[in-house]
Scaffold this motif. Structure first.
Motif, PDB file in Angstrom:
ATOM      1  N   MET A  79       0.856  -1.183   0.000  1.00 51.01           N
ATOM      2  CA  MET A  79       0.000   0.000   0.000  1.00 51.01           C
ATOM      3  C   MET A  79       0.892   1.233   0.000  1.00 51.01           C
ATOM      4  N   THR A  80       0.739   2.075  -1.018  1.00 47.69           N
ATOM      5  CA  THR A  80       1.530   3.301  -1.120  1.00 47.69           C
ATOM      6  C   THR A  80       0.609   4.454  -1.498  1.00 47.69           C
ATOM      7  N   PRO A  81       0.884   5.676  -0.990  1.00 45.41           N
ATOM      8  CA  PRO A  81       0.047   6.831  -1.367  1.00 45.41           C
ATOM      9  C   PRO A  81       0.101   7.076  -2.866  1.00 45.41           C
ATOM     10  N   ALA A 125      -6.721   5.951  -7.441  1.00 50.02           N
ATOM     11  CA  ALA A 125      -5.801   4.952  -6.908  1.00 50.02           C
ATOM     12  C   ALA A 125      -5.750   3.746  -7.841  1.00 50.02           C
ATOM     13  N   LYS A 126      -4.569   3.142  -7.931  1.00 50.65           N
ATOM     14  CA  LYS A 126      -4.346   1.991  -8.806  1.00 50.65           C
ATOM     15  C   LYS A 126      -4.493   0.698  -8.022  1.00 50.65           C
ATOM     16  N   ARG A 127      -5.092  -0.310  -8.627  1.00 48.84           N
ATOM     17  CA  ARG A 127      -5.265  -1.627  -8.019  1.00 48.84           C
ATOM     18  C   ARG A 127      -4.706  -2.687  -8.962  1.00 48.84           C
ATOM     19  N   THR A 128      -3.775  -3.506  -8.474  1.00 46.22           N
ATOM     20  CA  THR A 128      -3.176  -4.573  -9.275  1.00 46.22           C
ATOM     21  C   THR A 128      -3.126  -5.840  -8.448  1.00 46.22           C
ATOM     22  N   ASN A 140      -6.992   6.775  -1.195  1.00 49.23           N
ATOM     23  CA  ASN A 140      -5.843   7.459  -1.798  1.00 49.23           C
ATOM     24  C   ASN A 140      -4.578   6.610  -1.761  1.00 49.23           C
ATOM     25  N   GLN A 141      -4.743   5.293  -1.705  1.00 52.34           N
ATOM     26  CA  GLN A 141      -3.603   4.385  -1.650  1.00 52.34           C
ATOM     27  C   GLN A 141      -3.589   3.484  -2.884  1.00 52.34           C
ATOM     28  N   ASP A 142      -2.452   3.433  -3.562  1.00 51.85           N
ATOM     29  CA  ASP A 142      -2.258   2.412  -4.593  1.00 51.85           C
ATOM     30  C   ASP A 142      -2.071   1.064  -3.905  1.00 51.85           C
ATOM     31  N   ALA A 143      -2.738   0.040  -4.391  1.00 49.76           N
ATOM     32  CA  ALA A 143      -2.703  -1.276  -3.743  1.00 49.76           C
ATOM     33  C   ALA A 143      -2.241  -2.323  -4.743  1.00 49.76           C
ATOM     34  N   PHE A 144      -1.241  -3.091  -4.349  1.00 50.83           N
ATOM     35  CA  PHE A 144      -0.678  -4.154  -5.184  1.00 50.83           C
ATOM     36  C   PHE A 144      -0.695  -5.456  -4.388  1.00 50.83           C
ATOM     37  N   PHE A 145      -1.156  -6.526  -5.026  1.00 51.84           N
ATOM     38  CA  PHE A 145      -1.301  -7.817  -4.338  1.00 51.84           C
ATOM     39  C   PHE A 145      -0.677  -8.921  -5.177  1.00 51.84           C
ATOM     40  N   LYS A 146      -0.122  -9.916  -4.470  1.00 47.87           N
ATOM     41  CA  LYS A 146       0.538 -11.018  -5.182  1.00 47.87           C
ATOM     42  C   LYS A 146       0.539 -12.268  -4.318  1.00 47.87           C
ATOM     43  N   ILE A 147       0.280 -13.431  -4.949  1.00 49.49           N
ATOM     44  CA  ILE A 147       0.487 -14.736  -4.325  1.00 49.49           C
ATOM     45  C   ILE A 147       1.805 -15.268  -4.863  1.00 49.49           C
ATOM     46  N   THR A 148       2.772 -15.500  -4.006  1.00 49.66           N
ATOM     47  CA  THR A 148       4.095 -15.892  -4.454  1.00 49.66           C
ATOM     48  C   THR A 148       4.078 -17.321  -4.993  1.00 49.66           C
TER      49      THR A 148
END
Length: 462
Positions: free
Chosen positions: A318-320, A326-329, A355-363
């Protein structure tokens, strides 16, 4: 002389039209109508493949259930436990199996290794390649240090020639690599067209059912990840397998999306090495081996894939945002689930994520889509948002509702058993599942009723 007429066939779905259309009315695809010459057949025309019907039931009339003779088919093992698991316990004689995957993912390598293993177990195997020469396959087999006395190679695309070789050799297993290169000479249409794919698959199905031969066919995939050709292709076969994975990641996943002889929820895990594909008996250890201690936004979930419990790492960042929206990936997680959980965390945990860009990943390249991963995703969001690390020995299991409640999940004992075996010290589980556990585990169980309560337990005084 047979009369010919022109038909237009959709390459995406197989819809037929007497005239060309820019947009297919059946599937909505644009510029996919291809011209096909249709030749009317006579009643005296013969099938290009001779089928052994000596063991077939009498056809043409309905039979009572008690009148049908049933022989319980004995499956034979491929000597690859992961491959057998996905097939439902082994190869069924007379089955037609379709394997799809991206180019270069390892489909041919997997089937070549399986073929030689079966040949070493005294099963006759015929490997038919329409893309490579026999010398190329021999070179790959030597690189993989494979050898088999009951292993035949044939570089051919004509199904009439292939059928005659099947009749001569009488194999137990046939590998067709790939179905897009096969052609039936008596059938009009270019190689790889919808009509040729449909007819070639029908011919192979008659060979498999009539002679009790297990046939594996390789299929290419489109940019969307679906097997190229009409959707009817998947309906015709008995089993559809997808070989998945990132090309730059050493892990490969074999997943069943259709299986008439077993479960469609099973998952096989392989590791691509320079000596070929190796089975991964305990994928949880490999998926978690590179996890950094003290990292923020990182949690572990115990997810179910068929009968197997897999522990995977969920990562959130999560980054401002520097822009208005806000971007979601998301990678390995459904995007709609991410949007839902972000809204729940903002509503019930006092987090401003708009107001947070959110990035998610399953390794590890795993794709998880079951409800029990919600709690792990929610805690990883809070960890990254507040920049506070979670305990590396914690595992999270639970579904999150829209009102913030942690809902019950299925097979909680199997999930906890795998987490306990891998040395995790504490497990956050739904409160309603706590009374269902009558087995003693060394792992500490923390029942939670709401996501707010879970966040307060993981991050005290926050």
């Amino acid at each position: 002389m047979a009369k010919k007429r022109v038909m237009y066939e959709c390459l995406a779905c197989g819809y037929e039209s007497p005239k060309w259309l820019g947009r297919c009315p059946n599937c909505g695809a644009w510029n996919q109508m291809e011209e096909q010459l249709v030749q009317s057949t006579t009643a005296s025309s013969k099938s290009p493949v001779q089928v052994n019907t000596s063991n077939n039931q009498q056809t043409g009339r309905a039979l009572k259930l008690d009148e049908i003779t049933y022989n319980n088919e004995v499956r034979f093992s491929t000597k690859f436990d992961e491959f057998d698991r996905v097939l439902g316990g082994g190869v069924v004689p007379g089955s037609l199996v379709l394997i799809g995957g991206d180019p270069g993912i390892g489909k041919s390598t997997l089937l070549l290794q399986v073929s030689v293993q079966l040949a070493n177990a005294n099963q006759k195997v015929l490997y038919v390649s329409g893309e490579e020469s026999a010398q190329q396959i021999k070179m790959r087999a030597m690189r993989l240090a494979l050898n088999g006395d009951n292993f035949w190679l044939l570089a051919e695309t004509d199904l009439l020639t292939i059928a005659s070789e099947i009749e001569r050799i009488e194999p137990d297993i046939v590998i067709i690599d790939s179905i897009q290169t096969m052609q039936v000479p008596e059938h009009t249409g270019a190689v790889g067209s919808v009509s040729q794919l449909r007819e070639a698959t029908a011919v192979l199905m008659r060979i498999a059912k009539g002679n009790q031969i297990a046939i594996f066919i390789v299929g290419h995939v489109t940019k969307e990840g679906n097997i190229a050709g009409p959707r009817m292709l998947e309906h015709m076969v008995d089993t559809v397998l997808y070989f998945e994975g990132e090309r730059h990641n050493r892990f490969r996943l074999l997943r069943a999306v259709k299986n008439r002889f077993g479960s469609t929820n099973e998952l096989g895990v392989f590791e691509m090495l320079d000596v070929g594909l190796q089975e991964v008996g305990n994928p949880s250890e490999l998926f978690l081996e590179e996890r950094l201690p003290g990292a923020t936004g990182s949690t572990v979930v115990a997810a179910l894939e068929g009968t197997r419990t897999i522990l995977a790492e969920v990562q959130s960042l999560m980054t401002p945002t520097a822009f208005g929206n806000a971007k979601r990936t998301a990678s390995g997680i459904d995007y709609q689930r991410i949007s839902l959980l972000l809204a729940v965390m903002e509503k019930h945990c006092n987090m401003l994520v708009q107001n947070q860009d959110a990035f998610f990943k399953i390794t590890g390249g795993v794709k998880l889509n079951e409800p029990a991963i919600d709690l792990a995703i929610g805690i990883s969001i809070a960890s990254s948002y507040w920049n506070r690390a979670t305990n590396a020995d914690d595992v999270f299991i639970g579904e999150i509702g829209l009102t913030g409640e942690i809902r019950r999940v299925s097979q909680i004992k199997e999930r906890l058993k795998e987490a306990d075996k891998l040395g995790f010290k504490r497990a956050f589980i739904p409160k309603n599942n706590f009374n269902d556990i009558d087995t003693d585990f060394e792992i500490e169980l923390v029942p939670v009723a709401t996501i707010k309560q879970a966040v307060q337990r993981v991050f005290p005084r926050q």
